[in-house]
Write a protein that holds these residues in place. Structure first.
Motif, mmCIF file in Angstrom:
data_model
loop_
_atom_site.group_PDB
_atom_site.id
_atom_site.type_symbol
_atom_site.label_atom_id
_atom_site.label_comp_id
_atom_site.label_asym_id
_atom_site.label_seq_id
_atom_site.Cartn_x
_atom_site.Cartn_y
_atom_site.Cartn_z
ATOM 1 N N ALA A 53 22.623 -24.256 -32.859
ATOM 2 C CA ALA A 53 22.537 -23.069 -31.998
ATOM 3 C C ALA A 53 21.480 -22.105 -32.510
ATOM 4 C CB ALA A 53 23.896 -22.380 -31.923
ATOM 5 N N LEU A 99 18.164 -20.565 -30.650
ATOM 6 C CA LEU A 99 17.796 -19.147 -30.585
ATOM 7 C C LEU A 99 16.340 -18.941 -30.995
ATOM 8 C CD1 LEU A 99 20.909 -17.230 -31.970
ATOM 9 C CD2 LEU A 99 20.341 -17.806 -29.621
ATOM 10 N N ALA A 143 23.564 -12.482 -29.503
ATOM 11 C CA ALA A 143 23.952 -13.835 -29.102
ATOM 12 C C ALA A 143 25.263 -14.182 -29.783
ATOM 13 C CB ALA A 143 22.875 -14.847 -29.473
ATOM 14 N N HIS A 170 23.770 -19.023 -25.769
ATOM 15 C CA HIS A 170 23.058 -20.241 -26.175
ATOM 16 C C HIS A 170 23.606 -21.483 -25.477
ATOM 17 C CE1 HIS A 170 26.120 -22.145 -28.764
ATOM 18 N NE2 HIS A 170 26.402 -20.942 -29.245
#
Length: 368
Positions: free
Chosen positions: A114, A118, A133, A91
């Protein structure tokens, strides 16, 4: 943060105009003063793959409840069947605090931001496979606004976390599953190093469906060869690199260009004067031009960005001679454009449905 400040004072018309004028003249300096940490760099314990065995070290992974990467706009849905590619997504910068050079792993604001990234970015890959992630001690936004040694140290610390997470990711997904690598901004920077250090010249390179190095400049002359994969020149080509940086017009990439021109490529030569890789996400090919009709869908978020509409045919794109991706007049997709008509924040969401289709085509080609 500066834009939010301007919105607060916008009701005071005279002050609002004055502030906007000042930002246009001195915006970068204002950002530096507001966002570059004042503290010295503080080293921290290096993380290992073993640290990333814990689900809490991931923002997205297949067995994580409330996985934000599984979000999809109306009319789309994530993959329901087993199999598909394994997607490793890094990210972008979500830590905007100048208190530290690196984000604490438990910083709630950075993690919430974050997760939002996503939903708008990594989600484009959720029908081609499972998305992983990692949380990582990302360098703060201010690290990109200074040449201080602490900024590079912060990026190296962040990259160490990424390599640890990647090692655990490889162990989790097994030795044969096709892999998609993707990142944005700071995440794309770390991805270039990951490609150079862990993929180029190894057996793993044969498993890479594609690498989406988005929102970070890659020199076609000094960087690309070191990544171990060629640029994507066909829409159904597997094992290649895509990269673009989005600007509305008139584009002023001065801030990006200044940093780029001062830097050295992976082959040790200066990047100054070399073109940046631009693979048009509407065509999946290097250096291409495409009309808005080729855009399968742009994300238009609601006011709190909790959801978004997917609208086709809204945004054209063309790669210019410098390697920038130009979109003409930008649609109203949100208030976060950066100075110079830089639509960096929207690099994925402007072309969300095309990225989704692109990943599917390349996966099909890789598994024929």
């Amino acid at each position: 943060m500066v834009r939010k400040f301007l919105y607060v004072v916008a009701g005071l018309i005279v002050l609002g105009i004055a502030a906007a004028f000042a930002y246009r003249l001195w915006g970068v300096e204002i950002m530096r003063m507001a966002m570059v940490p004042g503290e010295s760099f503080k080293g921290q314990r290096a993380l290992s793959a073993a640290d990333y065995r814990a689900r809490t070290m991931w923002l997205a992974r297949p067995d994580l409840p409330g996985n934000p990467a599984l979000w999809a706009p109306a009319g789309q849905q994530p993959r329901r069947s087993a199999g598909g590619a394994a997607v490793f997504f890094i990210h972008p910068t979500s830590y905007l605090n100048r208190a530290h050079w690196n984000a604490p792993l438990d910083d709630q604001e950075a993690n919430a931001r974050a997760a939002l990234f996503l939903r708008g970015q990594a989600s484009a890959f959720n029908d081609v496979g499972a998305i992983w992630a990692p949380r990582y001690r990302q360098a703060t936004f201010g690290a990109f606004l200074t040449d201080r040694a602490a900024a590079e140290q912060a990026l190296q610390l962040a990259y160490g976390d990424i390599t640890a997470a990647f090692d655990q990711f490889l162990e989790e997904v097994g030795p044969t599953r096709p892999i998609i690598l993707a990142g944005h901004s700071q995440g794309a920077l770390h991805l270039t190093h990951l490609l150079k250090d862990r993929v180029a010249g190894t057996a793993l390179a044969r498993r890479i469906v594609a690498a989406y190095v988005v929102g970070w400049p890659v020199s076609t002359a000094t960087d690309l060869a070191a990544l171990g994969l060629p640029a994507c020149t066909a829409p159904d080509q597997a094992g290649c690199v895509l990269s673009w940086q989005t600007f509305a017009e008139p584009a002023d990439p001065t801030l990006i260009q200044q940093v780029y021109d001062r830097s050295t490529g992976f082959d040790g030569r200066p990047r100054r004067g070399t073109p940046m890789l631009c693979v048009n996400p509407l065509t999946g090919t290097q250096g291409a031009t495409a009309p808005a009709a080729a855009n399968l869908g742009t994300l238009f978020p609601n006011s709190d960005m909790s959801t978004a509409d997917l609208r086709p045919g809204q945004v054209a794109a063309r790669c210019d001679s410098r390697g920038l991706l130009l979109i003409g007049n930008a649609p109203d997709v949100g208030p976060y454009a950066l100075p110079g008509n830089n639509y960096h924040v929207y690099d994925y969401s402007l072309f969300w449905a095309n990225v989704r289709a692109d990943a599917g085509r390349r996966y099909a080609a890789a598994t024929r």
